[in-house]
Structure formats: structure tokens, C-alpha cells
Design a protein around this motif. Sequence first.
Motif, PDB file in Angstrom:
ATOM      1  N   ARG A   1      12.012 -12.679  -0.103  1.00  0.00           N
ATOM      2  CA  ARG A   1      10.925 -11.448  -0.299  1.00  0.00           C
ATOM      3  C   ARG A   1       9.537 -11.723   0.497  1.00  0.00           C
ATOM      4  O   ARG A   1       9.127 -12.542   0.303  1.00  0.00           O
ATOM      5  CB  ARG A   1      10.937 -10.998  -1.694  1.00  0.00           C
ATOM      6  CG  ARG A   1      10.067  -9.439  -1.993  1.00  0.00           C
ATOM      7  CD  ARG A   1      10.072  -9.442  -3.485  1.00  0.00           C
ATOM      8  NE  ARG A   1       9.528  -7.883  -3.690  1.00  0.00           N
ATOM      9  CZ  ARG A   1      10.316  -6.834  -3.934  1.00  0.00           C
ATOM     10  NH1 ARG A   1      11.480  -7.033  -3.844  1.00  0.00           N
ATOM     11  NH2 ARG A   1       9.842  -5.707  -4.032  1.00  0.00           N
ATOM     12  N   LEU A   2       9.043 -10.451   1.115  1.00  0.00           N
ATOM     13  CA  LEU A   2       7.719 -10.916   1.716  1.00  0.00           C
ATOM     14  C   LEU A   2       7.237  -9.661   1.054  1.00  0.00           C
ATOM     15  O   LEU A   2       7.701  -8.393   1.048  1.00  0.00           O
ATOM     16  CB  LEU A   2       7.920 -10.638   3.304  1.00  0.00           C
ATOM     17  CG  LEU A   2       8.102 -11.850   4.138  1.00  0.00           C
ATOM     18  CD1 LEU A   2       8.080 -11.597   5.617  1.00  0.00           C
ATOM     19  CD2 LEU A   2       7.059 -12.954   4.054  1.00  0.00           C
ATOM     20  N   VAL A   3       5.907  -9.575   0.798  1.00  0.00           N
ATOM     21  CA  VAL A   3       4.915  -8.562   0.372  1.00  0.00           C
ATOM     22  C   VAL A   3       4.071  -8.386   1.665  1.00  0.00           C
ATOM     23  O   VAL A   3       3.209  -9.481   1.907  1.00  0.00           O
ATOM     24  CB  VAL A   3       4.219  -8.855  -0.973  1.00  0.00           C
ATOM     25  CG1 VAL A   3       3.219  -7.573  -1.387  1.00  0.00           C
ATOM     26  CG2 VAL A   3       5.500  -9.081  -1.893  1.00  0.00           C
ATOM     27  N   LEU A   4       3.903  -7.205   2.264  1.00  0.00           N
ATOM     28  CA  LEU A   4       3.003  -6.970   3.316  1.00  0.00           C
ATOM     29  C   LEU A   4       1.909  -6.152   2.875  1.00  0.00           C
ATOM     30  O   LEU A   4       2.208  -5.050   2.087  1.00  0.00           O
ATOM     31  CB  LEU A   4       3.764  -6.493   4.551  1.00  0.00           C
ATOM     32  CG  LEU A   4       4.723  -7.505   4.992  1.00  0.00           C
ATOM     33  CD1 LEU A   4       5.325  -6.750   6.251  1.00  0.00           C
ATOM     34  CD2 LEU A   4       4.343  -8.747   5.410  1.00  0.00           C
ATOM     35  N   ASP A   5       0.788  -6.162   3.538  1.00  0.00           N
ATOM     36  CA  ASP A   5      -0.442  -5.120   3.267  1.00  0.00           C
ATOM     37  C   ASP A   5      -0.131  -3.934   4.188  1.00  0.00           C
ATOM     38  O   ASP A   5      -1.018  -3.885   5.104  1.00  0.00           O
ATOM     39  CB  ASP A   5      -1.863  -5.645   3.338  1.00  0.00           C
ATOM     40  CG  ASP A   5      -2.899  -4.747   3.014  1.00  0.00           C
ATOM     41  OD1 ASP A   5      -2.512  -3.859   2.225  1.00  0.00           O
ATOM     42  OD2 ASP A   5      -3.997  -5.311   2.941  1.00  0.00           O
ATOM     43  N   ALA A   6       0.724  -3.170   3.574  1.00  0.00           N
ATOM     44  CA  ALA A   6       1.096  -2.135   4.660  1.00  0.00           C
ATOM     45  C   ALA A   6       1.466  -0.860   3.827  1.00  0.00           C
ATOM     46  O   ALA A   6       1.876  -1.136   2.661  1.00  0.00           O
ATOM     47  CB  ALA A   6       2.193  -2.307   5.660  1.00  0.00           C
TER      48      ALA A   6
ATOM     49  N   ALA B   1      11.639   3.366   7.322  1.00  0.00           N
ATOM     50  CA  ALA B   1      11.177   3.723   5.890  1.00  0.00           C
ATOM     51  C   ALA B   1       9.874   4.551   6.025  1.00  0.00           C
ATOM     52  O   ALA B   1       9.587   4.964   4.974  1.00  0.00           O
ATOM     53  CB  ALA B   1      10.782   2.468   5.165  1.00  0.00           C
ATOM     54  N   GLY B   2       9.598   4.864   7.122  1.00  0.00           N
ATOM     55  CA  GLY B   2       8.458   5.946   7.153  1.00  0.00           C
ATOM     56  C   GLY B   2       7.079   5.301   7.142  1.00  0.00           C
ATOM     57  O   GLY B   2       6.116   6.009   6.751  1.00  0.00           O
ATOM     58  N   VAL B   3       7.112   3.900   7.556  1.00  0.00           N
ATOM     59  CA  VAL B   3       5.904   3.461   7.372  1.00  0.00           C
ATOM     60  C   VAL B   3       5.585   2.663   9.018  1.00  0.00           C
ATOM     61  O   VAL B   3       5.710   1.375   9.168  1.00  0.00           O
ATOM     62  CB  VAL B   3       5.780   2.309   6.254  1.00  0.00           C
ATOM     63  CG1 VAL B   3       4.346   1.510   6.376  1.00  0.00           C
ATOM     64  CG2 VAL B   3       6.161   2.894   5.064  1.00  0.00           C
TER      65      VAL B   3
ATOM     66  N   ARG C   1       0.881  -1.167  -0.102  1.00  0.00           N
ATOM     67  CA  ARG C   1       0.170  -0.164   0.031  1.00  0.00           C
ATOM     68  C   ARG C   1       0.821   1.127   0.059  1.00  0.00           C
ATOM     69  O   ARG C   1       0.342   2.254  -0.534  1.00  0.00           O
ATOM     70  CB  ARG C   1      -0.854   0.026   1.108  1.00  0.00           C
ATOM     71  CG  ARG C   1      -2.224  -0.738   1.049  1.00  0.00           C
ATOM     72  CD  ARG C   1      -3.194  -0.459   1.989  1.00  0.00           C
ATOM     73  NE  ARG C   1      -2.665  -1.354   3.115  1.00  0.00           N
ATOM     74  CZ  ARG C   1      -2.361  -0.497   4.597  1.00  0.00           C
ATOM     75  NH1 ARG C   1      -2.565   0.665   4.390  1.00  0.00           N
ATOM     76  NH2 ARG C   1      -2.180  -1.079   5.615  1.00  0.00           N
ATOM     77  N   SER C   2       1.931   1.355   0.656  1.00  0.00           N
ATOM     78  CA  SER C   2       2.905   2.172   0.772  1.00  0.00           C
ATOM     79  C   SER C   2       3.753   2.448  -0.561  1.00  0.00           C
ATOM     80  O   SER C   2       4.471   3.680  -0.740  1.00  0.00           O
ATOM     81  CB  SER C   2       3.874   2.082   1.913  1.00  0.00           C
ATOM     82  OG  SER C   2       2.950   2.192   3.239  1.00  0.00           O
ATOM     83  N   GLY C   3       3.940   1.296  -1.606  1.00  0.00           N
ATOM     84  CA  GLY C   3       4.870   1.540  -2.738  1.00  0.00           C
ATOM     85  C   GLY C   3       6.254   1.717  -2.093  1.00  0.00           C
ATOM     86  O   GLY C   3       7.146   2.343  -2.983  1.00  0.00           O
ATOM     87  N   VAL C   4       6.681   1.092  -0.911  1.00  0.00           N
ATOM     88  CA  VAL C   4       7.954   1.229  -0.537  1.00  0.00           C
ATOM     89  C   VAL C   4       8.560  -0.191  -0.469  1.00  0.00           C
ATOM     90  O   VAL C   4       7.904  -1.401   0.074  1.00  0.00           O
ATOM     91  CB  VAL C   4       8.210   1.771   0.796  1.00  0.00           C
ATOM     92  CG1 VAL C   4       9.530   1.705   1.291  1.00  0.00           C
ATOM     93  CG2 VAL C   4       7.713   3.251   0.734  1.00  0.00           C
TER      94      VAL C   4
END
Length: 329
Positions: A324-329, A270-272, A250-253
Motif C-alpha cells: 500500500r502507498l498513501v499519496l497526497d492527492a 479513478a477520477g483523480v 486528499r481525495s478519499g479514494v
Amino acid sequence: MLPGMLAAAHTLLHPATGLSTLRVVAKTPLADGVCGLTLAAPDGGRLPDWTPGAHLDLLLPGNVNRQYSLCGNRWDPTTYQVAVLREPDGRGGSAYVHDRLRDGDVVGVGGPRNNFPLVPADRYLFVAGGIGITPILPMIAHAELLGTSWTLLYGGRTRASMAFLDRLAAYGDRVLIRPQDEFGLLDLRSALSGAEPGTKVYCCGPGPLLDAIEIICAGLPPGSLRTERFVPKPQGPPVRSTPFDVELARSGVTVPVPPGVSVLTAMAEAGVPVLSSCRQGTCGTCETPVLDGVPDHRDSLLSEAERAAGRSMFVCVSRSCTDRLVLDA
């Protein structure tokens, strides 16, 4: 709410800090080394509802966060009740509550949230050790309300150190009180040998008690035993000792997570930022959905089935099995 399901929005929480404030309206001794706190909104208004097994986060001076199970009447809309055990070897939170917190004081509070929910069952066997009785009390009240059969095995160091004995006396022989100085360690095998099919076992207390009951219940159908820990379950080394990447969808980071740095810390840098409390994998505050990749679960909350499903992780302690992990954040 089941562990592994994402926490709903908490109306008590301040949107920026994740905390609100409640006032101590009563502080009472409950047993040797145990005091009770009754908390209310400063304006006396309605508090968010809660379910049996829920806890509050109390923010104490020195930026100390502690989790305490709600043990009062869940139908009382204006007060919460918790019980606090003095921990001589603790980090100062319980000592502050016992020695310095007074009626009228205001404390920061997060929650309520529930990582130890009471699920439907044909019957219940509750097992409590010491202050572990606190989340069990509202579970018993709920089972009574539903007319569900239940029994309680309750142990402690001494009878004088065991809180709520007067409250439990009303339930008669469904409650078995077993102080260690009178009866020795709890006879878990005997208690479980009489458990009928369809029984859910709920246990809360010190680590050795939980370790023992997990061994004894290993042969029961999955989901028969549910436990809550006040301190983290010992963990082995991480699956991997090399860096991995976390993509925050969601943050695109995308952030690198080196060894020795938590996912929570890497996200914050990272600001999240993610709301967190215990940073030990016991409170459930930082649960985050996993969209892709395989987490290395290192919490003390998720069941084996929830770990295998890999739908969420607690970013304060858990890591990654994959690059790699992809998180909904």
C-alpha cells in the motif's frame, strides 16, 4: 527548486489543461541540425521567471509533448529561448519544429519547471554533449554573475554541429571545445582529475556520456554530480510483479494498481487526474508527495538520497515496494 521538491504553482499554466500558449517570434539556425526558437506571450506580456536548468514543455501536433531547456537570458521578462536538435530517429516532434513551425505560429507550453537546478558551490565543472549545452548556458551566466570559478568541457559530433560556439568564445580558455571528429570521445577522467574539493559537476547530454560520468564520479562526495537526461535511464524490472493499492488521502479514494498499469493511469481512471507530460520519468511534471509506504522509484530525476527519503514519487513510471502507498492527492 531541487529535484524531489514539489513544483510550485506555475503562473503560465492554464488551471484546467496545465498549458498556456506562446507565439514563435523568431526561428533561427544555430548549428547543423539545431534551430533556436524565441517565444513570447501573444499579448507581449511578462512571462514567469525561471532559474538556470529550467525547461519548457512544448505541446506539438498529434498530442506530442517535448521538453526543451531554456537557454536564453533569464533576465529578459518577455521572451523565452530554446534550441531544438533534429532527431532523425525521434517520434516526430523535432521534425515538426524544424520543418513546419514558422514565425507567428502559436504552440502550447507548460512550465517553466526545474529538475536540474544550479546549487551553490565553491566552483563548477560543466560537461555538455551536443544539445546538452542548452541548460548549461544559463548556469555559466549565473556563475559569472556570482563570480564563482567554473570551467566547461563541451563535446559534439563535429564543430559545425555544436551550437552556441560564438556565445562561448567570450569566455576564453575556461571553455574547452572538443568535437569528436577532431579529438575523439571526451576525456572525462582528465577533466575530473583536476577538480578541486568543493567542485560541483553538472553534466547534460546523451545517455552514454551520462553513464560514463556517473561511473567516474562514483567516488566523489554525495551530491557532487548532477545530471539531466533527455531520454529515460534504463531500468530493471519492478520490485514487485503483484498488484498494490494506492490511497489518495486528499481525495478519499483507494485505487488498485495491477501489473502493467501505471499509478498515473490508475489515478486518472479513478477520477483523480495528475498533470503529466513526458510519461517517462524525465520531466518532473507528475511529482506527487508520498505520505506512507515505500515507492519503487523508476524515474531519471531523483538522487539516491531523495530516493531513500521517499518523500515523493513520479507516478508516471514509479511503482510500490509495499502492498500500500498513501499519496497526497
